[in-house]
Design a protein around this motif. Sequence first.
Motif, PDB file in Angstrom:
ATOM      1  N   ASN A  85     -75.250 -68.013 -17.826  1.00 49.90           N
ATOM      2  CA  ASN A  85     -75.512 -67.988 -19.265  1.00 49.90           C
ATOM      3  C   ASN A  85     -75.267 -69.332 -19.932  1.00 49.90           C
ATOM      4  O   ASN A  85     -75.774 -69.579 -21.024  1.00 49.90           O
ATOM      5  CB  ASN A  85     -74.651 -66.918 -19.941  1.00 49.90           C
ATOM      6  CG  ASN A  85     -75.320 -65.556 -19.955  1.00 49.90           C
ATOM      7  OD1 ASN A  85     -75.991 -65.188 -20.892  1.00 49.90           O
ATOM      8  ND2 ASN A  85     -75.147 -64.806 -18.876  1.00 49.90           N
ATOM      9  N   VAL A 143     -81.846 -71.224 -21.661  1.00 48.50           N
ATOM     10  CA  VAL A 143     -82.335 -69.858 -21.776  1.00 48.50           C
ATOM     11  C   VAL A 143     -83.462 -69.597 -20.776  1.00 48.50           C
ATOM     12  O   VAL A 143     -83.679 -68.463 -20.347  1.00 48.50           O
ATOM     13  CB  VAL A 143     -82.797 -69.581 -23.227  1.00 48.50           C
ATOM     14  CG1 VAL A 143     -84.079 -70.335 -23.556  1.00 48.50           C
ATOM     15  CG2 VAL A 143     -82.991 -68.095 -23.455  1.00 48.50           C
ATOM     16  N   PHE A 171     -81.736 -68.506 -17.678  1.00 49.49           N
ATOM     17  CA  PHE A 171     -81.267 -67.138 -17.899  1.00 49.49           C
ATOM     18  C   PHE A 171     -82.421 -66.147 -17.791  1.00 49.49           C
ATOM     19  O   PHE A 171     -82.310 -65.107 -17.144  1.00 49.49           O
ATOM     20  CB  PHE A 171     -80.615 -67.021 -19.280  1.00 49.49           C
ATOM     21  CG  PHE A 171     -80.508 -65.609 -19.775  1.00 49.49           C
ATOM     22  CD1 PHE A 171     -79.506 -64.772 -19.321  1.00 49.49           C
ATOM     23  CD2 PHE A 171     -81.440 -65.098 -20.676  1.00 49.49           C
ATOM     24  CE1 PHE A 171     -79.421 -63.458 -19.757  1.00 49.49           C
ATOM     25  CE2 PHE A 171     -81.367 -63.800 -21.119  1.00 49.49           C
ATOM     26  CZ  PHE A 171     -80.351 -62.973 -20.658  1.00 49.49           C
ATOM     27  N   ASN A 183     -75.375 -59.357 -17.528  1.00 53.41           N
ATOM     28  CA  ASN A 183     -75.994 -60.639 -17.861  1.00 53.41           C
ATOM     29  C   ASN A 183     -76.701 -60.572 -19.216  1.00 53.41           C
ATOM     30  O   ASN A 183     -76.545 -61.447 -20.072  1.00 53.41           O
ATOM     31  CB  ASN A 183     -76.989 -61.006 -16.749  1.00 53.41           C
ATOM     32  CG  ASN A 183     -77.422 -62.450 -16.795  1.00 53.41           C
ATOM     33  OD1 ASN A 183     -76.637 -63.338 -17.126  1.00 53.41           O
ATOM     34  ND2 ASN A 183     -78.666 -62.708 -16.469  1.00 53.41           N
ATOM     35  N   SER A 184     -77.476 -59.497 -19.430  1.00 51.42           N
ATOM     36  CA  SER A 184     -78.201 -59.319 -20.693  1.00 51.42           C
ATOM     37  C   SER A 184     -77.241 -59.150 -21.868  1.00 51.42           C
ATOM     38  O   SER A 184     -77.447 -59.709 -22.952  1.00 51.42           O
ATOM     39  CB  SER A 184     -79.116 -58.095 -20.608  1.00 51.42           C
ATOM     40  OG  SER A 184     -80.198 -58.336 -19.753  1.00 51.42           O
ATOM     41  N   TYR A 198     -75.570 -62.293 -22.913  1.00 51.66           N
ATOM     42  CA  TYR A 198     -76.543 -63.076 -23.680  1.00 51.66           C
ATOM     43  C   TYR A 198     -76.591 -62.589 -25.134  1.00 51.66           C
ATOM     44  O   TYR A 198     -76.540 -63.391 -26.079  1.00 51.66           O
ATOM     45  CB  TYR A 198     -77.923 -62.941 -23.030  1.00 51.66           C
ATOM     46  CG  TYR A 198     -79.073 -63.426 -23.885  1.00 51.66           C
ATOM     47  CD1 TYR A 198     -79.448 -64.763 -23.890  1.00 51.66           C
ATOM     48  CD2 TYR A 198     -79.781 -62.542 -24.699  1.00 51.66           C
ATOM     49  CE1 TYR A 198     -80.501 -65.208 -24.675  1.00 51.66           C
ATOM     50  CE2 TYR A 198     -80.830 -62.978 -25.488  1.00 51.66           C
ATOM     51  CZ  TYR A 198     -81.186 -64.308 -25.470  1.00 51.66           C
ATOM     52  OH  TYR A 198     -82.222 -64.743 -26.256  1.00 51.66           O
ATOM     53  N   ARG A 215     -75.474 -64.662 -28.585  1.00 48.48           N
ATOM     54  CA  ARG A 215     -76.401 -64.988 -29.670  1.00 48.48           C
ATOM     55  C   ARG A 215     -75.948 -64.386 -30.994  1.00 48.48           C
ATOM     56  O   ARG A 215     -76.167 -64.960 -32.061  1.00 48.48           O
ATOM     57  CB  ARG A 215     -77.813 -64.484 -29.325  1.00 48.48           C
ATOM     58  CG  ARG A 215     -78.695 -65.521 -28.639  1.00 48.48           C
ATOM     59  CD  ARG A 215     -78.049 -66.096 -27.412  1.00 48.48           C
ATOM     60  NE  ARG A 215     -78.823 -67.153 -26.782  1.00 48.48           N
ATOM     61  CZ  ARG A 215     -78.423 -67.775 -25.686  1.00 48.48           C
ATOM     62  NH1 ARG A 215     -77.266 -67.491 -25.119  1.00 48.48           N
ATOM     63  NH2 ARG A 215     -79.167 -68.729 -25.156  1.00 48.48           N
ATOM     64  N   SER A 265     -77.576 -74.002 -25.103  1.00 45.57           N
ATOM     65  CA  SER A 265     -76.854 -72.731 -25.053  1.00 45.57           C
ATOM     66  C   SER A 265     -75.586 -72.813 -25.911  1.00 45.57           C
ATOM     67  O   SER A 265     -74.880 -73.834 -25.863  1.00 45.57           O
ATOM     68  CB  SER A 265     -76.477 -72.400 -23.601  1.00 45.57           C
ATOM     69  OG  SER A 265     -75.698 -71.222 -23.530  1.00 45.57           O
ATOM     70  N   LEU A 324     -70.281 -68.244 -26.100  1.00 48.68           N
ATOM     71  CA  LEU A 324     -70.302 -67.589 -24.787  1.00 48.68           C
ATOM     72  C   LEU A 324     -68.888 -67.346 -24.277  1.00 48.68           C
ATOM     73  O   LEU A 324     -68.556 -66.250 -23.804  1.00 48.68           O
ATOM     74  CB  LEU A 324     -71.096 -68.443 -23.799  1.00 48.68           C
ATOM     75  CG  LEU A 324     -71.038 -68.040 -22.325  1.00 48.68           C
ATOM     76  CD1 LEU A 324     -71.635 -66.665 -22.106  1.00 48.68           C
ATOM     77  CD2 LEU A 324     -71.760 -69.080 -21.458  1.00 48.68           C
TER      78      LEU A 324
END
Length: 458
Positions: free
Chosen positions: A149, A153, A156, A308-309, A312, A316, A339, A344
């Motif tokens: 991450n 992007v 990713f 992982n999703s 993300y 954001r 990023s 994160l």
Amino acid sequence: MKQENASFAEITTREAGLQRHLSRRQMTMIALGGAIGTGLFLGSGFAISFAGPSVLISYAIGAVIALLLIASLAEMTVAHPGGGSFGALAEHYVHPLAGFLVRYAYWAANVLVIGTEVTAIALYMQFWFPDSPGWLWISGFSACLVIANAMSVKVFGTIEYWFSSIKVIAIMVFILLGSYLLISAPATRDIGFHHYVSHGGFFPKGGWGMWLAVVVALFSYLSIEMIAVAAGEAENPEQAITGAFRSALLRLVIFYMLTLALVLAIVPWTRAGQDKSPFVTTMEALQIPGAAGVINFVILIAALSAMNSQLYAATRMMFGLARGGFAPAGLGQLNRQGSPMRALILSCVGIAIATLLSVIYPSNAFMLMMAISMFGAMFTWLMIFVTHYFFRRSRNRAGKERLAFQMWGFPWFTLLGAGLMLALMITTAFTQEFAMTLATGIPFLIVLCIFYFVRYRK
């Protein structure tokens, strides 16, 4: 004190800087990556234990709510394709406080759901290494996904695309194999649709059990809304968003309903354990050499993909809060790869909580994390419906032209979605399994409101 809502262009400008590298295929897979994960492969075991075979109705109700949500989000995102998530929409159309609450609730939900995914990963690894400590796998896999991450992007999106592709292919193989065995199984094998009624009937836990399982079904469908979060990084937002919404929801409904129907026909619902995936139990029952290990590997990939999703999405959302002045400004900074690295790192809180719970409560960590994380997710879905109601009323008052995509049956379907979400949130207060949902969620919301009015209302 009433606060004037910012223009949407103002909101998207302050959140600018993210790179537009996500294709329609990648956005579809990001949504599937979050939604086809632990909720299907492990959470469905809890849903089956609550409802028995009537869990099929539970997931159908969940699919209806998801369909209404997707239609609402698609319309709003088509109207504002340039960026800004449903948090930005709530800020603009409802009130800045609404945008503040939605963003923080969704961030917290994703942070905690990351914890459920990584807790499940520890359970999956114990299929092969039964005596290994869960924290070891949690730490190792988490480090790998944080690095992924932290890259651009585009990297990713590529990783998530292949993760999700493996899941989709595996589910299709499972459906084909299960269907073949169901049709061709000899009479000596205890396989068939009689399992739907032969162990206490279709409603062994009554209507209440079926309704309670809808809560778990919603947990399974959660993350379908992630496409709206990724809209700000899509190459061609309007086309990518509408196409991704439609294909993602269609695949979800087919995958969930067909796979659960096969699981319930092959294995009696009373054997759908919660200590391991009902999919693994099904493959063991079919007595295919090595199949249980293969499906366990697939659901391990599914959990990694979902984690992982969600990492993300949480990153954001915190980035948007920082750019809006609702979190420390440093969290809105981007690294050289584009990023938001600091956001994160903060969003890894759920991993730390999951690691701690896996040590203190190794047998109950997953259910506890799921119950706590549900409030933020359900509140977000409720507010998406509320935002859509204000959005459409605003457009109607302004006399704006009809959009290329528009939610049907307004305002009744929007109000139906909001009503169902509110009813399910209230339901959690009357269950032992989800007692922590409102017990932790409402105080969290109150603290956020106090914090907003003390510090940000001006």
